[in-house]
Write an enzyme that holds these catalytic residues in place. Structure first.
Site, PDB file in Angstrom:
ATOM      1  CE  LYS A 192      -4.472  -1.503   0.311  1.00 35.03           C
ATOM      2  NZ  LYS A 192      -4.732  -2.463   1.233  1.00 35.03           N
ATOM      3  CE  LYS A 213     -14.087  -5.522  -2.276  1.00 33.09           C
ATOM      4  NZ  LYS A 213     -14.626  -5.163  -1.029  1.00 33.09           N
ATOM      5  CE  LYS A 230      -5.688  -9.061  -2.544  1.00 40.72           C
ATOM      6  NZ  LYS A 230      -6.137  -8.624  -1.157  1.00 40.72           N
TER       7      LYS A 230
HETATM    8  P1  TYM Z   1     -11.240  -7.916   2.715  1.00 38.73           P
HETATM    9  O1  TYM Z   1     -12.146  -6.802   2.930  1.00 38.73           O
HETATM   10  O2  TYM Z   1     -10.135  -7.509   1.854  1.00 38.73           O
HETATM   11  O3  TYM Z   1     -11.890  -9.122   2.385  1.00 38.73           O
HETATM   12  C1  TYM Z   1     -12.783  -9.786   2.989  1.00 38.73           C
HETATM   13  C2  TYM Z   1     -12.774 -11.360   3.010  1.00 38.73           C
HETATM   14  O4  TYM Z   1     -12.751 -11.990   1.748  1.00 38.73           O
HETATM   15  C3  TYM Z   1     -11.502 -12.562   1.459  1.00 38.73           C
HETATM   16  N1  TYM Z   1     -10.824 -12.256   0.039  1.00 38.73           N
HETATM   17  C4  TYM Z   1     -10.478 -13.356  -0.481  1.00 38.73           C
HETATM   18  N2  TYM Z   1     -10.360 -14.761  -0.217  1.00 38.73           N
HETATM   19  C5  TYM Z   1      -9.812 -15.343  -1.214  1.00 38.73           C
HETATM   20  N3  TYM Z   1      -9.231 -14.888  -2.652  1.00 38.73           N
HETATM   21  C6  TYM Z   1      -9.223 -13.681  -2.751  1.00 38.73           C
HETATM   22  N4  TYM Z   1      -8.844 -13.140  -3.854  1.00 38.73           N
HETATM   23  C7  TYM Z   1     -10.003 -12.796  -1.739  1.00 38.73           C
HETATM   24  N5  TYM Z   1     -10.009 -11.401  -1.604  1.00 38.73           N
HETATM   25  C8  TYM Z   1     -10.643 -11.120  -0.558  1.00 38.73           C
HETATM   26  C9  TYM Z   1     -10.561 -12.163   2.652  1.00 38.73           C
HETATM   27  O5  TYM Z   1      -9.528 -12.813   3.027  1.00 38.73           O
HETATM   28  C10 TYM Z   1     -11.429 -11.738   3.861  1.00 38.73           C
HETATM   29  O6  TYM Z   1     -11.582 -12.965   4.386  1.00 38.73           O
HETATM   30  N6  TYM Z   1      -8.570  -6.999   6.778  1.00 38.73           N
HETATM   31  C11 TYM Z   1      -9.486  -7.585   6.190  1.00 38.73           C
HETATM   32  C12 TYM Z   1     -10.994  -7.143   7.133  1.00 38.73           C
HETATM   33  C13 TYM Z   1     -10.879  -7.445   8.571  1.00 38.73           C
HETATM   34  C14 TYM Z   1     -11.013  -8.738   9.036  1.00 38.73           C
HETATM   35  C15 TYM Z   1     -10.864  -8.378  10.605  1.00 38.73           C
HETATM   36  C16 TYM Z   1     -10.942 -10.144   8.773  1.00 38.73           C
HETATM   37  C17 TYM Z   1     -10.827  -6.490   9.468  1.00 38.73           C
HETATM   38  N7  TYM Z   1     -11.019  -7.032  10.775  1.00 38.73           N
HETATM   39  C18 TYM Z   1     -10.925  -9.420  11.325  1.00 38.73           C
HETATM   40  C19 TYM Z   1     -11.349 -11.010   9.969  1.00 38.73           C
HETATM   41  C20 TYM Z   1     -11.119 -10.704  11.262  1.00 38.73           C
HETATM   42  C21 TYM Z   1      -9.831  -7.293   4.824  1.00 38.73           C
HETATM   43  O7  TYM Z   1      -9.302  -6.247   4.199  1.00 38.73           O
HETATM   44  O8  TYM Z   1     -10.563  -8.217   4.196  1.00 38.73           O
END
Ligand code: TYM
Length: 330
Positions: free
Chosen positions: A111, A198, A195
Site C-alpha cells: 500500500k 477490488k 488475487k
Molecule cells: P477484505 O475486505 O479485503 O476481504 C474480506 C474477506 O474476503 C477474503 N478475500 C479473498 N479470499 C480469497 N481470495 C481472494 N482473492 C480474496 N479477496 C478477499 C479475505 O481474505 C477476507 O476474508 N482486513 C480484512 C478485514 C478485516 C477482518 C478483521 C477480517 C478487518 N478486521 C478481523 C477478519 C477478522 C480485509 O481487508 O478483508
C-alpha cells in the site's frame, strides 16, 4: 462454545474472492458456533472515503451479507464503528506493537508503494486494529482467505504478547479457517496477476449481471494451449482451473482437467462452462441484494440488533482488559 469472527471492508461490492474465501465459510459456521460477522468500516478509512461513500458502501455490504445467507438471528451481524470498545483495545495493543514489525507487513509495504502520498499511521497499524476486532470477542476461529494470513499471524502474536506480559490466558489463539481449503484459499483474478481484489480491478462481483460475468470470463488471459501431455499448467491457466474447482461440479473440473492432460483442451469451451457455472452460483444472490438494499428499515433494525449484541460481548472483554492492565473498573 467456540467463537467465530470475521470481517469485510466496505469498499464496493462483494466479489468471488470475498464469497469463496470467506462468506461460504460464514454460512456453515453460523449454524454451529457463536458467530460474529462485521463490516470493517474503520479499516476502509485508510483510503479516505467521503461520508456518502461510507454510508452507501456499508449499506451495500450489509445487503450483500444478508443476500448471501448470513442470518442476523443466528450470527451477530454488526458494523465495526458501532462498537467503540474495539478502539480502546486497539490503543492498548498499539502500546505493544512495534514499528519494525508493522513496517515489515507485506500489505503495508504494498500500500505504501501504491499510495506514497498517503502512508498514514492507520495504514501502519491496520494489523493492530484487526487484532482488536478479533480479540475483543475472544474469537477462536477466523474464516478468511489466504491474503489475510499475515494479518492473522500478527493478531495471534499480539494476543500472545498481551497474555505473556500480564500473565493471563485471557485471549485464546485465533485460528484461520477456510471451508474451501485448509489454511485459506486464494481466488485468482482473471488477468493472470494474482488475487482477485477490488484494488486490482480484476473482479467478478456477486452483483454482476450474467452478461457482464460472461464478458469478463471470456476476456480472461490465456496462452497458446497445452503442448505436451500431462504438463504443469502455467499460472494464468491454473487460475481458471482454481475458479472452476470452487464454482463447478467435480465432474466438470475432471472433464476439463483430462482435456488439458491429453492436449485437446479448447480455452473457449472451458471459459464458456466456467462463466455458466459462475452465473449459476451467483444467480440466487443477485435479486436478493436489490431487495435488501431497498429495505432501509430492515437494514437499520439488523444493524441496531447487531450493535447491541456485539457491544455486550466487547464490553465484557474490555472490562477484563482494563482490570488486568491496572485501571480501576467501576
Ligand atoms: P477484505 O475486505 O479485503 O476481504 C474480506 C474477506 O474476503 C477474503 N478475500 C479473498 N479470499 C480469497 N481470495 C481472494 N482473492 C480474496 N479477496 C478477499 C479475505 O481474505 C477476507 O476474508 N482486513 C480484512 C478485514 C478485516 C477482518 C478483521 C477480517 C478487518 N478486521 C478481523 C477478519 C477478522 C480485509 O481487508 O478483508
Amino acid at each position: 462454545m467456540e467463537i467465530v469472527l470475521s470481517g469485510i471492508r466496505p469498499t464496493g461490492n462483494l466479489h468471488l474472492g470475498n464469497y469463496y474465501g470467506a462468506i461460504t465459510s460464514f454460512l456453515k459456521l453460523q449454524e454451529e458456533y457463536k458467530s460474529y460477522f462485521f463490516i470493517a468500516d474503520w479499516h476502509s478509512l485508510t483510503t479516505h472515503p467521503t461520508p456518502e461513500n461510507i454510508q452507501n458502501s456499508v449499506r451495500t455490504i450489509l445487503s450483500e451479507y444478508l443476500a448471501c445467507g448470513v442470518d442476523p438471528e443466528k450470527a451477530t451481524l454488526y458494523v465495526q464503528s458501532h462498537v467503540p470498545e474495539v478502539l480502546e483495545l486497539y490503543l492498548y495493543l498499539n502500546m505493544n506493537a512495534y514499528l519494525g514489525e508493522l513496517e515489515r507487513v507485506t500489505s503495508f509495504k504494498e500500500k505504501a508503494r501504491k499510495q506514497p502520498d498517503n502512508v498514514n499511521a492507520g495504514l501502519l497499524t491496520y494489523p493492530t486494529l484487526m487484532a482488536a476486532d478479533i480479540l475483543i470477542h475472544r474469537a477462536n476461529k477466523v474464516p478468511v482467505g489466504k491474503d489475510q494470513e499475515q494479518n492473522m499471524e500478527m493478531a495471534r502474536k499480539f494476543g500472545r504478547r498481551f497474555n505473556t506480559m500480564y500473565h493471563t490466558d485471557l485471549f485464546p489463539e485465533p485460528a484461520s479457517f477456510s471451508l474451501a481449503k485448509e489454511g485459506g484459499i486464494k481466488i485468482p483474478g482473471l488477468d493472470g496477476s494474482g488475487k482477485m481484489g477490488k484494488s486490482e480491478g480484476n473482479c467478478i462481483y456477486l452483483y454482476d449481471e450474467p452478461s457482464v460475468i460472461r464478458k469478463k470470463v471470456m476476456k480472461a488471459v490465456t496462452d497458446a494451449g497445452p503442448q505436451t501431455p500431462n504438463s504443469q499448467r502455467p499460472e494464468i491457466i491454473e487460475n481458471l482451473f482454481t475458479l472452476m474447482r470452487v464454482v463447478s461440479k467435480p465432474e466438470t473440473y475432471a472433464y476439463f482437467d483430462e482435456k488439458w492432460n491429453d492436449c485437446t483442451l479448447r480455452y473457449g469451451d472451458l471459459k464458456k462452462q466456467l462463466a455458466e457455472d459462475i452465473v449459476l452460483a451467483t444467480d440466487p444472490i443477485r435479486e436478493r441484494i436489490k431487495q435488501f438494499y431497498a429495505d432501509t428499515e430492515y437494514l437499520d433494525k439488523v444493524a441496531k440488533m447487531g450493535a447491541e449484541k456485539a457491544r455486550e460481548s466487547a464490553s465484557a472483554t474490555l472490562k477484563e482488559v482494563r482490570r488486568i492492565i491496572g485501571f480501576k473498573v467501576y
